[in-house]
Design a protein around this motif. Structure first.
Motif, short mmCIF file in Angstrom:
data_model
loop_
_atom_site.label_atom_id
_atom_site.label_comp_id
_atom_site.label_asym_id
_atom_site.label_seq_id
_atom_site.Cartn_x
_atom_site.Cartn_y
_atom_site.Cartn_z
N TYR A 4 0.83 -1.20 0.00
CA TYR A 4 0.00 0.00 0.00
C TYR A 4 0.87 1.25 0.00
O TYR A 4 1.87 1.31 0.70
N SER A 5 0.44 2.24 -0.79
CA SER A 5 1.08 3.56 -0.74
C SER A 5 0.04 4.57 -0.28
O SER A 5 -1.06 4.59 -0.82
N LEU A 6 0.41 5.36 0.68
CA LEU A 6 -0.47 6.45 1.10
C LEU A 6 0.16 7.76 0.66
O LEU A 6 1.35 7.99 0.90
N ILE A 7 -0.63 8.59 0.01
CA ILE A 7 -0.10 9.85 -0.52
C ILE A 7 -0.77 11.02 0.18
O ILE A 7 -2.00 11.10 0.21
N ALA A 79 2.35 14.24 -8.37
CA ALA A 79 3.75 13.91 -8.11
C ALA A 79 3.83 12.68 -7.21
O ALA A 79 4.61 11.76 -7.44
N GLY A 80 2.98 12.66 -6.19
CA GLY A 80 2.94 11.50 -5.30
C GLY A 80 2.60 10.22 -6.05
O GLY A 80 3.22 9.17 -5.84
N LEU A 81 1.63 10.33 -6.94
CA LEU A 81 1.22 9.15 -7.72
C LEU A 81 2.37 8.65 -8.60
O LEU A 81 2.53 7.45 -8.82
N ASN A 82 3.18 9.59 -9.11
CA ASN A 82 4.32 9.20 -9.94
C ASN A 82 5.34 8.39 -9.14
O ASN A 82 6.03 7.55 -9.70
N VAL A 91 -5.05 8.17 -1.56
CA VAL A 91 -4.76 9.61 -1.52
C VAL A 91 -5.62 10.24 -0.44
O VAL A 91 -6.82 10.01 -0.41
N LEU A 92 -5.01 11.00 0.45
CA LEU A 92 -5.83 11.72 1.43
C LEU A 92 -5.21 13.06 1.79
O LEU A 92 -4.07 13.34 1.45
N VAL A 165 -3.67 3.66 -11.37
CA VAL A 165 -2.61 4.64 -11.14
C VAL A 165 -1.68 4.71 -12.35
O VAL A 165 -1.28 5.79 -12.79
N ASP A 166 -1.36 3.56 -12.92
CA ASP A 166 -0.49 3.55 -14.10
C ASP A 166 -1.13 4.33 -15.25
O ASP A 166 -0.45 5.08 -15.96
#
Ligand code: UDP
Ligand code: MG
Length: 315
Positions: A4-7, A79-82, A91-92, A165-166
């Protein structure tokens, strides 16, 4: 790679960062897989960046990037998504208006094969009357005009699958209304409902002019109806002037003294036509301005500083 990535975009959030980290990291502890927390400093002028460095030093799940100036929320999220590498990306906001405790529920839906889970606000607590009512009207207008179905009352708080996301990352457009792009991409989408808490601390960073330009961007990016509107307005004024012409001629021929004699009539006609033209040009300008933005092809953002990411991997 983390699961998991949290941005979280950060703009002058020194008052919220500590509490945000406390709540977000406790949610991360409870997740069923590894996670990374990507904090994007969007050109903050306060101590935010220093605090991000500290968090990064103390917790290896935390990474950050710092944009070279304030690029705005949507670009910061982009930018975070990249940089995010998780199989699911969340995303929050930093101000805890999007309660992080909702994340496990979103993940559950993701595991039921939904690729996008967005959070829909049922209530906004303690936001100004003005903000609530303009937001209400804006989302209804967008629904009416936009050519994709962008769900009303949803912000950027969402979970997205890697596939989504891609695709989002591969979209070159610069006017990034992420909620709209997310809806446009498709896949199986669902939502969770929540009450939007008041901001934890600090002032709202979305000034009226930022909100307004976001609203305008979304309308222009997702609808061509405003362009058509100027055509309709033109047709309407043409019909009106034809009617006036007939009326004036009729009076000229049949009545000895025409009631439309004066200055007022002429001035009104001039002003009316003038504004119709200006509105038309304005609408056209909005679209042309965006073409100009796109065509320059500048990078979306510039980065001043990037922390180490666990196993360096950048796009
Ligand atoms: N934000 C940002 N850049 C900006 C404005 C806001 O990164 O230019 C971030 C801010 O730090 C917060 C989020 O975007 O994490 C939402 O901002 P805010 O809470 O002020 O706006 P709201 O969505 O509540 O109206
Ligand atoms: Mg907020």
């Amino acid at each position: 790679m983390p699961k998991y990535s949290l941005i979280i975009p950060i703009y002058n959030e020194e008052e919220t960062i500590a509490e945000m980290y406390r709540r977000v990291s406790s949610v991360m502890d409870g997740l069923d897989g590894t996670s990374e927390l990507i904090l994007i400093n969007d050109g903050s002028k306060d101590r935010s960046l220093v605090m991000l460095r500290e968090l990064h030093n103390n917790d290896e799940r935390v990474c950050y990037l710092s944009l070279a100036r304030n690029f705005g929320h949507q670009v910061a999220v982009t930018a975070g998504l990249n940089f995010a590498r998780g199989e699911a990306v969340i995303v929050l906001d930093a101000d805890l208006q999007d309660p992080p405790e909702l994340i496990p529920e979103m993940i559950e839906l993701w595991q039921q094969d939904y690729q996008v889970v967005y959070a829909q606000r049922t209530k906004r607590l303690q936001e100004s009357w003005f903000k609530r009512s303009t937001a209400f009207m804006f989302y209804r207008l967008l629904k009416l005009l936009a050519d994709v179905d962008i769900p009303a009352d949803t912000g950027d708080y969402c979970l997205m699958d890697r596939k989504v996301v891609d695709i989002l990352n591969s979209m070159p457009e610069r006017n990034r209304y992420i909620r709209g792009l997310r809806a446009w991409i498709g896949f199986r989408q669902t939502f969770v409902r929540f009450e939007r808490d008041p901001r934890y601390a600090g002032q709202v960073k979305y000034t009226f002019s930022k909100s307004f330009s976001l609203a305008l961007n979304s309308l222009v990016s997702f609808s061509r109806i405003p362009l058509r509107f100027s055509t309709y307005l033109g047709l309407f004024s043409a019909a009106l002037s034809l009617f006036m012409a007939i009326l004036v001629l009729y009076w000229r021929i049949h009545e000895a003294k025409s009631p439309v004699t004066g200055f007022a009539t002429i001035m009104i006609a001039i002003f009316f036509l003038g504004s119709v033209q200006l509105i038309g040009i304005g609408i056209l300008g909005e679209y042309i301005g965006r073409i100009y933005e796109e065509i320059k092809g500048r990078p979306l953002y510039t980065i001043a500083e990037v922390s180490k990411f666990p196993k360096e991997n950048q796009k």
